[in-house]
Design an enzyme around this catalytic site. Structure first.
Site, PDB file in Angstrom:
ATOM      1  N   GLY A  61      82.466  47.909  39.156  1.00 32.66           N
ATOM      2  CA  GLY A  61      82.522  48.933  39.587  1.00 32.66           C
ATOM      3  C   GLY A  61      83.187  49.553  38.304  1.00 32.66           C
ATOM      4  N   ALA A  62      83.504  51.049  38.427  1.00 35.05           N
ATOM      5  CA  ALA A  62      83.700  51.559  37.821  1.00 35.05           C
ATOM      6  C   ALA A  62      84.813  51.218  37.540  1.00 35.05           C
ATOM      7  CB  ALA A  62      82.749  53.213  37.469  1.00 35.05           C
ATOM      8  N   ASP A  69      79.498  56.109  40.171  1.00 29.71           N
ATOM      9  CA  ASP A  69      80.222  55.439  38.988  1.00 29.71           C
ATOM     10  C   ASP A  69      80.252  56.734  37.620  1.00 29.71           C
ATOM     11  OD1 ASP A  69      78.675  52.689  39.440  1.00 29.71           O
ATOM     12  OD2 ASP A  69      79.496  52.911  37.825  1.00 29.71           O
ATOM     13  N   ASN A 102      74.898  57.042  41.166  1.00 26.05           N
ATOM     14  CA  ASN A 102      75.925  55.518  42.390  1.00 26.05           C
ATOM     15  C   ASN A 102      74.604  54.950  42.491  1.00 26.05           C
ATOM     16  OD1 ASN A 102      78.214  54.419  43.763  1.00 26.05           O
ATOM     17  ND2 ASN A 102      77.109  54.227  45.219  1.00 26.05           N
TER      18      ASN A 102
HETATM   19  O1  MRU Z   1      76.662  47.466  39.142  1.00 24.06           O
HETATM   20  P1  MRU Z   1      77.727  47.828  39.953  1.00 24.06           P
HETATM   21  O2  MRU Z   1      77.986  46.985  41.044  1.00 24.06           O
HETATM   22  O3  MRU Z   1      78.941  47.778  38.310  1.00 24.06           O
HETATM   23  O4  MRU Z   1      78.107  49.007  40.818  1.00 24.06           O
HETATM   24  C1  MRU Z   1      79.137  49.075  41.065  1.00 24.06           C
HETATM   25  C2  MRU Z   1      78.838  50.778  42.432  1.00 24.06           C
HETATM   26  O5  MRU Z   1      77.637  51.914  41.565  1.00 24.06           O
HETATM   27  C3  MRU Z   1      79.902  51.851  42.784  1.00 24.06           C
HETATM   28  O6  MRU Z   1      79.346  51.879  44.353  1.00 24.06           O
HETATM   29  C4  MRU Z   1      80.902  51.994  41.994  1.00 24.06           C
HETATM   30  O7  MRU Z   1      81.119  51.783  41.288  1.00 24.06           O
HETATM   31  C5  MRU Z   1      82.269  53.042  43.100  1.00 24.06           C
HETATM   32  S1  MRU Z   1      83.328  51.382  42.871  1.00 24.06           S
HETATM   33  C6  MRU Z   1      84.415  51.911  43.507  1.00 24.06           C
END
Ligand code: MRU
Length: 352
Positions: free
Chosen positions: A50-51, A240, A250
């Site tokens: 998650g970003a 992201d 995203n």
């Molecule tokens: O591959 P991930 O699980 O890190 O992907 C996360 C996402 O796509 C989330 O929607 C994004 O990071 C936003 S988190 C607040």
């Protein structure tokens, strides 16, 4: 109380403690990262993900780098810190928050280059903890701003996990749902499973259930049907990286949802902090998209579901053009129908 996704334990000789998200929901296990290499691996393999959470983790990884440095001068420590930040930046390419947080850490180090190495370590730990504390506050502000878009009795569809687990402790897209729930609105959620790593099935349902919010798990390919059946009032996702014109990267599958939302007249909202915007990238075409190993779709979670040797294509993210987005919700407010002009005005306002 929701679990703390990530925290620094102890003083400058301490370590990073994070919940291993690859094990959820079967096992709630915390791991300790005591060196930048372990932290890098935790980001790469999505133990922390998650970003915003990736950004916080990387900032703390820099503190680990400073802790391990043998440098005897401030300047020596700063160059070790820069090397460590460059290394951590290679863990995943898409989330803007990773690079944003590392830049903050580099700046904090450079600004104190004249000081004794131990003083710089204290400064870096303080900066990493500030990034974490700010995220707690920012997500609550995003939640409050976005909650205005949710009406009593609404059903929200979400994708991947943009909740407590993806941030310090509250979430962006799910933070909006938490804020509406805290305001006494009845909110139900459809959570997309989110192939191939199942962040929706494993993480989003887990944290929504912990908070007592009504959630129904659906396969990714059921999303169009629930919209057609008029079961969804709005879609809320995280981001992201958001380009200067509003194009939003995203989790892969988000783009399909946005197109379906247009077809079914369902508002499509993105919730993200300002730190997820990358104004140096003019449009989504120039956002670097992470490619994941084919094994994650042919042999996910250790079970083979496709023939050995089959060709695969597994981008972790896709880009939703800004014109498909009804609004972006930030800690500063709401950017309706995002455009380059609207986003730059929003930043100008926020920076006043
Ligand atoms: O591959 P991930 O699980 O890190 O992907 C996360 C996402 O796509 C989330 O929607 C994004 O990071 C936003 S988190 C607040």
């Amino acid at each position: 109380m929701p679990v703390r996704t990530i925290e620094w334990v102890g003083e400058t000789d301490g370590c990073v403690r994070l919940i291993d998200q690859t094990l959820l929901p079967v096992e709630t296990r915390f791991i300790e990262c005591k060196d930048p290499g372990t932290l890098w691996e935790a980001i790469k393999s999505l133990r922390v993900r998650g970003a915003p959470a990736i950004g916080i983790a990387a900032a703390m990884g820099v503190v680990l780098g400073a802790q391990k440095s043998q440098a005897e001068t401030g300047a020596g420590l700063v160059s070790d810190v820069e090397r460590c930040a460059d290394y951590l930046a290679t863990a995943r390419p898409t989330a803007a928050n990773l690079f944003w947080a590392l830049d903050r850490m580099r700046r904090a180090a450079r600004e104190s280059a004249e000081k004794h190495p131990e003083e710089i370590r204290h400064r870096l730990l303080a900066e990493a903890n500030t990034i974490l504390e700010e995220d707690r506050d920012i997500c609550r502000r995003i939640g409050r701003n976005g909650a205005e878009l949710i009406h009593d009795g609404d059903t929200v569809l979400t994708h991947c996990n943009a909740g407590s687990l993806a941030t310090a402790d509250y979430g962006t897209a799910l933070g909006v749902i938490y804020a509406a729930h805290e305001q006494g609105k009845r909110v139900s959620v459809f959570a997309d499973e989110t192939r191939p790593l199942l962040q929706g099935a494993r993480l989003t349902t887990w944290e929504l259930m912990q908070r007592g919010i009504d959630v129904t798990l659906i396969c990714d390919n059921t999303a169009g049907l629930v919209m057609k059946e008029d079961k969804v009032n709005l879609i809320l996702v995280g981001a992201d990286r958001i380009a200067a014109n509003g194009d939003t990267a995203n989790k892969v599958g988000t783009y399909s949802l946005a197109v379906l939302a247009g077809e079914h007249d369902v508002p499509f909202y993105v919730a993200a902090p300002l730190s997820t915007f990358d104004l140096d990238v003019d449009c989504g075409h120039n956002i670097p998209i992470e490619q994941r190993s084919g094994e994650e779709i042919t042999c996910g979670f250790g079970r083979r579901t496709a023939p050995k040797g089959v060709k695969t294509y597994s981008p972790a993210f896709d880009v939703t053009p800004g014109y498909h987005i009804t609004a972006i919700i930030t800690e500063h407010g709401i950017i309706a129908r995002p455009t380059t002009k609207g986003i730059s005005e929003h930043f100008a306002e926020a920076n006043k």
